[in-house]
Design a protein around this motif. Structure first.
Motif, PDB file in Angstrom:
ATOM      1  N   MET A 148       0.846  -1.182   0.000  1.00 40.61           N
ATOM      2  CA  MET A 148       0.000   0.000   0.000  1.00 40.61           C
ATOM      3  C   MET A 148       0.888   1.240   0.000  1.00 40.61           C
ATOM      4  N   ILE A 149       0.473   2.223  -0.761  1.00 39.67           N
ATOM      5  CA  ILE A 149       1.152   3.515  -0.792  1.00 39.67           C
ATOM      6  C   ILE A 149       0.352   4.476   0.079  1.00 39.67           C
ATOM      7  N   LEU A 150       1.010   5.081   1.054  1.00 38.80           N
ATOM      8  CA  LEU A 150       0.380   6.091   1.914  1.00 38.80           C
ATOM      9  C   LEU A 150       1.009   7.448   1.638  1.00 38.80           C
ATOM     10  N   HIS A 151       0.179   8.440   1.455  1.00 37.10           N
ATOM     11  CA  HIS A 151       0.630   9.821   1.335  1.00 37.10           C
ATOM     12  C   HIS A 151       0.227  10.501   2.644  1.00 37.10           C
ATOM     13  N   PHE A 152       1.196  11.002   3.390  1.00 36.78           N
ATOM     14  CA  PHE A 152       0.941  11.561   4.715  1.00 36.78           C
ATOM     15  C   PHE A 152       0.917  13.085   4.648  1.00 36.78           C
ATOM     16  N   LEU A 153      -0.208  13.673   5.106  1.00 33.74           N
ATOM     17  CA  LEU A 153      -0.401  15.128   5.077  1.00 33.74           C
ATOM     18  C   LEU A 153      -1.068  15.613   6.352  1.00 33.74           C
ATOM     19  N   ASP A 154      -0.854  16.865   6.654  1.00 35.29           N
ATOM     20  CA  ASP A 154      -1.676  17.576   7.640  1.00 35.29           C
ATOM     21  C   ASP A 154      -2.346  18.684   6.844  1.00 35.29           C
ATOM     22  N   SER A 155      -3.569  18.438   6.435  1.00 33.26           N
ATOM     23  CA  SER A 155      -4.206  19.266   5.425  1.00 33.26           C
ATOM     24  C   SER A 155      -5.501  19.893   5.919  1.00 33.26           C
ATOM     25  N   SER A 156      -5.442  21.172   6.256  1.00 32.27           N
ATOM     26  CA  SER A 156      -6.657  21.863   6.694  1.00 32.27           C
ATOM     27  C   SER A 156      -7.284  22.694   5.577  1.00 32.27           C
ATOM     28  N   LYS A 157      -6.584  22.807   4.435  1.00 34.52           N
ATOM     29  CA  LYS A 157      -7.125  23.555   3.301  1.00 34.52           C
ATOM     30  C   LYS A 157      -6.571  22.963   2.008  1.00 34.52           C
ATOM     31  N   MET A 158      -7.112  23.368   0.895  1.00 36.98           N
ATOM     32  CA  MET A 158      -6.661  22.888  -0.406  1.00 36.98           C
ATOM     33  C   MET A 158      -5.602  23.830  -0.930  1.00 36.98           C
ATOM     34  N   GLY A 159      -4.427  23.291  -1.187  1.00 33.12           N
ATOM     35  CA  GLY A 159      -3.330  24.093  -1.708  1.00 33.12           C
ATOM     36  C   GLY A 159      -2.527  23.281  -2.705  1.00 33.12           C
ATOM     37  N   GLY A 160      -1.315  23.732  -2.965  1.00 36.48           N
ATOM     38  CA  GLY A 160      -0.469  23.089  -3.966  1.00 36.48           C
ATOM     39  C   GLY A 160      -0.111  21.656  -3.652  1.00 36.48           C
ATOM     40  N   ILE A 161       0.298  21.369  -2.418  1.00 34.27           N
ATOM     41  CA  ILE A 161       0.696  20.002  -2.086  1.00 34.27           C
ATOM     42  C   ILE A 161      -0.506  19.073  -2.115  1.00 34.27           C
ATOM     43  N   GLU A 162      -1.653  19.552  -1.684  1.00 36.12           N
ATOM     44  CA  GLU A 162      -2.864  18.722  -1.704  1.00 36.12           C
ATOM     45  C   GLU A 162      -3.256  18.372  -3.134  1.00 36.12           C
ATOM     46  N   ALA A 163      -3.188  19.347  -4.023  1.00 38.57           N
ATOM     47  CA  ALA A 163      -3.498  19.099  -5.432  1.00 38.57           C
ATOM     48  C   ALA A 163      -2.502  18.115  -6.039  1.00 38.57           C
TER      49      ALA A 163
ATOM     50  N   SER B  88      -2.556  11.909  16.792  1.00 38.75           N
ATOM     51  CA  SER B  88      -1.975  11.070  17.837  1.00 38.75           C
ATOM     52  C   SER B  88      -0.787  10.270  17.305  1.00 38.75           C
ATOM     53  N   ILE B  89       0.361  10.402  17.969  1.00 39.23           N
ATOM     54  CA  ILE B  89       1.541   9.621  17.578  1.00 39.23           C
ATOM     55  C   ILE B  89       1.274   8.121  17.734  1.00 39.23           C
ATOM     56  N   PRO B  90       0.681   7.663  18.852  1.00 42.88           N
ATOM     57  CA  PRO B  90       0.392   6.219  18.964  1.00 42.88           C
ATOM     58  C   PRO B  90      -0.538   5.721  17.850  1.00 42.88           C
ATOM     59  N   ALA B  91      -1.535   6.520  17.482  1.00 42.55           N
ATOM     60  CA  ALA B  91      -2.436   6.125  16.388  1.00 42.55           C
ATOM     61  C   ALA B  91      -1.683   6.067  15.070  1.00 42.55           C
ATOM     62  N   LEU B  92      -0.807   7.026  14.836  1.00 47.99           N
ATOM     63  CA  LEU B  92       0.005   7.030  13.631  1.00 47.99           C
ATOM     64  C   LEU B  92       0.858   5.775  13.556  1.00 47.99           C
ATOM     65  N   CYS B  93       1.473   5.411  14.660  1.00 49.81           N
ATOM     66  CA  CYS B  93       2.310   4.199  14.708  1.00 49.81           C
ATOM     67  C   CYS B  93       1.480   2.949  14.434  1.00 49.81           C
ATOM     68  N   ARG B  94       0.276   2.869  14.979  1.00 47.32           N
ATOM     69  CA  ARG B  94      -0.590   1.713  14.716  1.00 47.32           C
ATOM     70  C   ARG B  94      -0.920   1.611  13.228  1.00 47.32           C
ATOM     71  N   ILE B  95      -1.228   2.730  12.612  1.00 43.68           N
ATOM     72  CA  ILE B  95      -1.556   2.717  11.186  1.00 43.68           C
ATOM     73  C   ILE B  95      -0.349   2.273  10.363  1.00 43.68           C
ATOM     74  N   LEU B  96       0.815   2.782  10.690  1.00 40.48           N
ATOM     75  CA  LEU B  96       2.007   2.464   9.915  1.00 40.48           C
ATOM     76  C   LEU B  96       2.455   1.022  10.079  1.00 40.48           C
ATOM     77  N   LYS B  97       2.027   0.357  11.139  1.00 38.56           N
ATOM     78  CA  LYS B  97       2.368  -1.045  11.357  1.00 38.56           C
ATOM     79  C   LYS B  97       1.486  -1.984  10.551  1.00 38.56           C
ATOM     80  N   LEU B  98       0.375  -1.488   9.991  1.00 44.88           N
ATOM     81  CA  LEU B  98      -0.551  -2.355   9.241  1.00 44.88           C
ATOM     82  C   LEU B  98       0.107  -2.981   8.045  1.00 44.88           C
TER      83      LEU B  98
END
Length: 72
Positions: free
Chosen positions: A1-16, A62-72
């Motif tokens: 699986m390919i994951l793209h990791f963002l902290d995205s509160s609005k639509m901008g260049g990186i989101e596009a 959450s860092i613990p939640a992020l770690c759980r997701i990345l372990k999948l």
């Protein structure tokens, strides 16, 4: 699986860019998801990703939640 990791509160260049990249990867047969640091109510980017058929995941700020997701 390919994951793209963002902290995205609005639509901008990186989101596009990530949206375009993720759609191209899906079209090539890859399993793709956009992993968000947290969900933001009313965020245009998240609505646009969903409307485009992209899978969204969230670490809920959450860092613990992020770690759980990345372990999948």
């Amino acid at each position: 699986m390919i994951l793209h990791f963002l902290d995205s509160s609005k639509m901008g260049g990186i989101e596009a860019h990530v949206e375009t990249l993720a759609r191209a990867q899906q079209a090539a047969g890859e399993e793709v998801a956009i992993l968000l640091w947290r969900l933001y109510p009313q965020a245009q980017s998240q609505a646009r990703f969903r409307m485009g058929g992209l899978r969204l995941m969230s670490a809920n700020g959450s860092i613990p939640a992020l770690c759980r997701i990345l372990k999948l």
